[in-house]
Design an enzyme around this catalytic site. Sequence first.
Site, PDB file in Angstrom:
ATOM      1  N   CYS A 259       0.797  -1.225   0.000  1.00 32.18           N
ATOM      2  CA  CYS A 259       0.000   0.000   0.000  1.00 32.18           C
ATOM      3  C   CYS A 259       0.832   1.280   0.000  1.00 32.18           C
ATOM      4  CB  CYS A 259      -0.944   0.002   1.199  1.00 32.18           C
ATOM      5  SG  CYS A 259      -2.213  -1.285   1.111  1.00 32.18           S
ATOM      6  N   LEU A 260       1.661   1.481   1.021  1.00 31.67           N
ATOM      7  CA  LEU A 260       2.257   2.798   1.190  1.00 31.67           C
ATOM      8  C   LEU A 260       3.448   3.084   0.271  1.00 31.67           C
ATOM      9  CD1 LEU A 260       1.909   3.433   5.010  1.00 31.67           C
ATOM     10  CD2 LEU A 260       0.271   3.684   3.154  1.00 31.67           C
TER      11      LEU A 260
END
Length: 418
Positions: A259-260
Amino acid sequence: MRVVIAGQGYVGLPLAVRAAEVGHEVVGYDVDTVRIGRLTGGDSYVEDIPAERLRAALDSGRYRPSLDAADCAGFDVAVITVPTPLRDGVPDLSYVEACSEMLGGHLRPGALVVLESTTYPGTTEEVVGPILEKASGLTVGADFALGFSPERIDPGNPTWNLVNTPKVVSGTDEASLKRVKEFYDTVVETTVTVSSMREAELAKLIENTFRHVNIALVNEMAMISHDLGIDVWQAIDAASTKPFGFMKFTPGPGVGGHCLPIDPSYLSWRVQRALGQSFRFVDLANDINNHMPDYVVRRLTAALNSRQRSVSGSRILLLGLAYKKNTGDARESPAVRVVQLLRQMGAEVRVADPHVVEAVHGADDLTMVTADAAELRAADAVVLLADHDEFDYDLIGREARCLLDTRRRLSGPTVEVI
């Protein structure tokens, strides 16, 4: 329904098992022979799916792992949960494209295809839909339903899981949205509808960009506070007592998972390509979070120097290879960068992580050990990167001669906290 879940990783496997548990006939498709072999044998590599739960799904006859694309034929619902990595800063949709083409070859009138893989707004409509149409000869909307529902899996989270986390759903038209919602209503407690797939795609990127930017903020605060001689952790705790207008984020060695490190860059790339503008918050957050492993190594170097030792020739024990506590997910883990930097500087690197069982890209030939007393005593320095609950922190605090803690889990005369 006959359901195909394409991709059996941290997103696809929980969805496949849950779909089988509620009564669907599920094919868990993946091209990774090792994964499919383990799944067929009832061996789970995802913490959210214990081995006994996997074996129960297999024994029910409703879940079948497969490498054979032919097993995907005849599906009523197909969900794409394959990786969407970055290649030199550019979104790589090759896995999504290949999966869409494969599913298109088995697409029948009345079937539903849903993309869950995180990507930039417009992907489902502009990439997945046309590939499915070309491969099948059918038309989106008129002949088959298409939708997007962003995954919200947080590996190892003991509170929020696939079932109780609200699921955002969308479709290419009202009929498709209805089909998407009907399917997910069978596997999760709450669905949240949005008016178009682009809004759903953007919602996922907003969620991840919010976290990415705020983690970058506290990471930069940590570096500045150390130079100023201020305890940033104590300051964050104090700020967290405010009951409104503040959300607690904590520093660390960097960001990891899918995700990040990746997803906000998808949005940044899309903004640059579509509008010719930079997404400055994402660019700055990337710069800070991507360089946190370098900062960890600089702090470790300084700690060793204060003890008249250099990194070169030192035996360094890293605790945690995963990107976060209590999970084996090492995708894009900042620990991998720490390993690479320390090796380049001539250190002998050893790693302890009770959760990581799959090979980790970028960290080949790792010496994996157990964080026992002998290993801790033999290390010139110990770095805590992922604060798994399985680690014996009393033992670590007693035996480590020089300890850099990136998670504020330890204290004592030999401990430095970033």
